[in-house]
Enzyme design. Structure first.
Site, PDB file in Angstrom:
ATOM      1  CG  ASP A  20      -1.104  -8.127   7.587  1.00  0.00           C
ATOM      2  OD1 ASP A  20      -0.988  -6.667   7.393  1.00  0.00           O
ATOM      3  OD2 ASP A  20      -0.061  -8.547   8.553  1.00  0.00           O
ATOM      4  CD  GLU A 201       4.057  -4.105   3.297  1.00  0.00           C
ATOM      5  OE1 GLU A 201       5.147  -4.722   3.451  1.00  0.00           O
ATOM      6  OE2 GLU A 201       3.464  -3.608   4.325  1.00  0.00           O
TER       7      GLU A 201
END
Length: 326
Positions: A20, A201
């Site tokens: 991420d 997401e």
């Protein structure tokens, strides 16, 4: 004339075991990096005057999880932003439980630092970033457009089947949104967004060519993980779901020939001379033992990308491990 000084090689993975990834180049000339650590127990920030220098930069721990309670487990996907003269970190956190029930019990939180250098000073908790529902929420990102700061995030609508959709809302402060104006801008609807989990997401924002682009990631976090994109005209009402157009196909995904699996949860930055760079994580193997979320080898990677004749970003293919030119 070719800018020879701009041509440099960088090795992928850029930083190992950092998922991420978020890289932000500030006006002070430094690149700031943060990401999920394999232990999911803390938030680290590092900085460098070059992208190539980030792997050697010393990480500084900005915050650690609590022993119990809502912010005690699964610290995911921090992002560092600068707004109104201060630094902010958005992140998701869950609670410690004895079963996996808490795995999808995340909420979004905000830290603030008034120091000019966010590796110094104190990070102050500003609390939970609240939305319309008290439900699974994560991956907050922020951008400014026409004098308005917006938040984009992923959340579970209790009335919609699936794990998370993407939402947008204007911000009333760097740690609050106008809940009454939040709007859903994409939900998992295509087959490639619904493998393993029904997920949209990890949003990241680009502004270019008269449009606002938002990339996002879809499906489970194994080799099926991939990136989609939505876009809206910069003159449109960004809070109107009908302003947003969605690609029917992924724009970045697994490339077995190049040995890259599950690329996603990206961010954007630029080289020292201003060329566009996509930052993302991926594994270099397909088969995973156990839950993919606890396989630590989603590594941070970077590569250049371009633009096509229609004014859309062209991310190409995930490059293989090794040297790449930036």
């Amino acid at each position: 004339m070719t800018n020879i000084s701009a041509a440099r090689e960088i090795s992928n993975p850029l930083i190992e075991q950092r998922a991420d990834p978020w890289i932000y180049r500030h006006t002070d000339g430094f690149y700031y990096f943060t990401a999920s650590v394999p232990e999911y127990d803390r938030i680290e920030v590092r900085r460098s005057e070059t992208l190539a220098g980030l792997p050697q930069a010393e990480p500084v721990v900005a915050w650690r999880k609590y022993e119990t309670g809502m912010m005690s487990a699964n610290i995911w996907a921090p992002e560092i932003h600068f707004a109104d003269g201060k630094w902010y970190i958005y992140f998701a956190a869950a609670r410690t439980v004895e079963t996996n029930d808490g795995l999808f019990d995340h909420r979004m939180f905000v830290l603030e630092n008034a120091s000019a250098n966010p590796l110094e000073g104190e990070w102050v908790e500003k609390g939970q970033l609240r939305t319309k529902w008290e439900s699974f929420a994560l991956d907050a990102t922020s951008f400014e457009h026409n004098g308005v700061r917006y938040l984009v995030w992923a959340q579970k609508d209790p009335e919609i089947k699936g794990n998370s959709n993407l939402y947008i809302a204007p911000m009333t402060s760097p740690w609050e949104i106008d809940i009454d104006r939040q709007a859903m801008i994409t939900t998992p609807e295509y087959d490639w967004e619904r493998i393993g989990f029904l997920v949209n997401e990890g949003a990241a924002v680009l502004k270019r060519n008269g449009k606002i682009f938002i990339t996002y990631s879809a499906s489970a976090t194994d080799y099926n993980y991939c990136m989609g994109i939505i876009w809206a005209a910069e003159t449109s009402d960004l809070l109107d779901p009908t302003s947003w157009i969605k690609s029917e196909t992924p724009v970045f995904g697994t490339d077995e020939a190049n040995g890259q699996y599950g690329p996603g949860h990206n961010s954007f930055t630029v080289t020292e001379d201003g060329r566009d760079v996509i930052v993302y994580h991926a594994r270099n193997y397909k088969e995973i033992t156990g839950d993919p979320l606890y396989d630590p080898n989603r590594h941070t990677r970077v590569q250049l990308f371009g633009w096509n004749e229609s004014g859309m970003p062209d991310f190409g293919r995930p490059v293989p491990d090794g040297k790449t030119s930036l």
